[in-house]
Enzyme design. Sequence first.
Site, PDB file in Angstrom:
ATOM      1  N   MET A 171       0.831  -1.185   0.000  1.00 10.65           N
ATOM      2  CA  MET A 171       0.000   0.000   0.000  1.00 10.65           C
ATOM      3  C   MET A 171       0.873   1.245   0.000  1.00 10.65           C
ATOM      4  SD  MET A 171      -1.548  -0.635   3.810  1.00 10.65           S
ATOM      5  CE  MET A 171      -3.106  -0.344   3.078  1.00 10.65           C
ATOM      6  N   CYS A 172       0.539   2.150  -0.884  1.00 12.66           N
ATOM      7  CA  CYS A 172       1.324   3.358  -1.122  1.00 12.66           C
ATOM      8  C   CYS A 172       2.658   2.999  -1.775  1.00 12.66           C
ATOM      9  CB  CYS A 172       1.558   4.164   0.146  1.00 12.66           C
ATOM     10  SG  CYS A 172       0.084   4.540   1.097  1.00 12.66           S
ATOM     11  N   ARG A 173       3.240   3.956  -2.433  1.00 13.55           N
ATOM     12  CA  ARG A 173       4.559   3.833  -3.055  1.00 13.55           C
ATOM     13  C   ARG A 173       5.254   5.172  -2.895  1.00 13.55           C
ATOM     14  NH1 ARG A 173       5.772  -1.328  -3.929  1.00 13.55           N
ATOM     15  NH2 ARG A 173       5.050  -1.011  -1.792  1.00 13.55           N
TER      16      ARG A 173
END
Length: 244
Positions: A1-3
């Site tokens: 999740m998220c980058r």
Amino acid sequence: MCRHLGYLGPERTLHSLIYDGEHSLETQSYAPRMTQGCLLNADGYGAGWYQDGEAVRFRRAQPIWTDQSFREIAGAVRASCAVAAIRSATVGFPVDESCAQPFRAGNRLFSHNGRTDDFGGVEGKLRDLAGDLAGVPDARAPVDSAPLFALAVRYWRDGLPLGDGLAAVIGAVTAFAPGRYNLLASDGTSLAATTWGDSLFVREDADQIRIASEPLYDDPGWKTVPDRSLVTADLASGVSITSL
């Protein structure tokens, strides 16, 4: 999740940092290859860089691929140090610009890729650890990354270097709050990052260093950072990876 990604090197446009490469940060917003628990990172984005030594930031709550105005702006902004992030909101947290990262305190930029498990049960303890950070609005953002950022700011204000501050956050938080804690920070002349439960890669060239959740293009120059590691980087000393 998220980058997220960090860059240090000769001045280049934000456009080249965020949009270039077959697996660019923008591409990772709708087609990530290594993210856990989500198919899209469409709940906001942000970019931070340095202008005359001061941290400057741009954030939005929309998917980065929908913002053509930022694409144009990014082509006109040049930076020698930058942090950018795309967000997949954890259930229970708002899709709001205040939650998009990087967060900022003085000349430091911060991003968290991951989540705090059972945040409702540990939020009070996390915020107690960080204390009251007047003048740092991002420390009170309605998201689980905010108290991690607040704790990092506290350690930095106590005199810890950039990377040691992130390592201290990991040591304090993981003692009672399981989760995924890939953190990234910059101060304008150096980068620091942690791996704790999610992917991270580093690429060191002759005159530039990049740290990213996923390689931005297929090339053997990208090196995998082992899980539970601290990465510190500056142009004078290069990249150092130590176990957490």
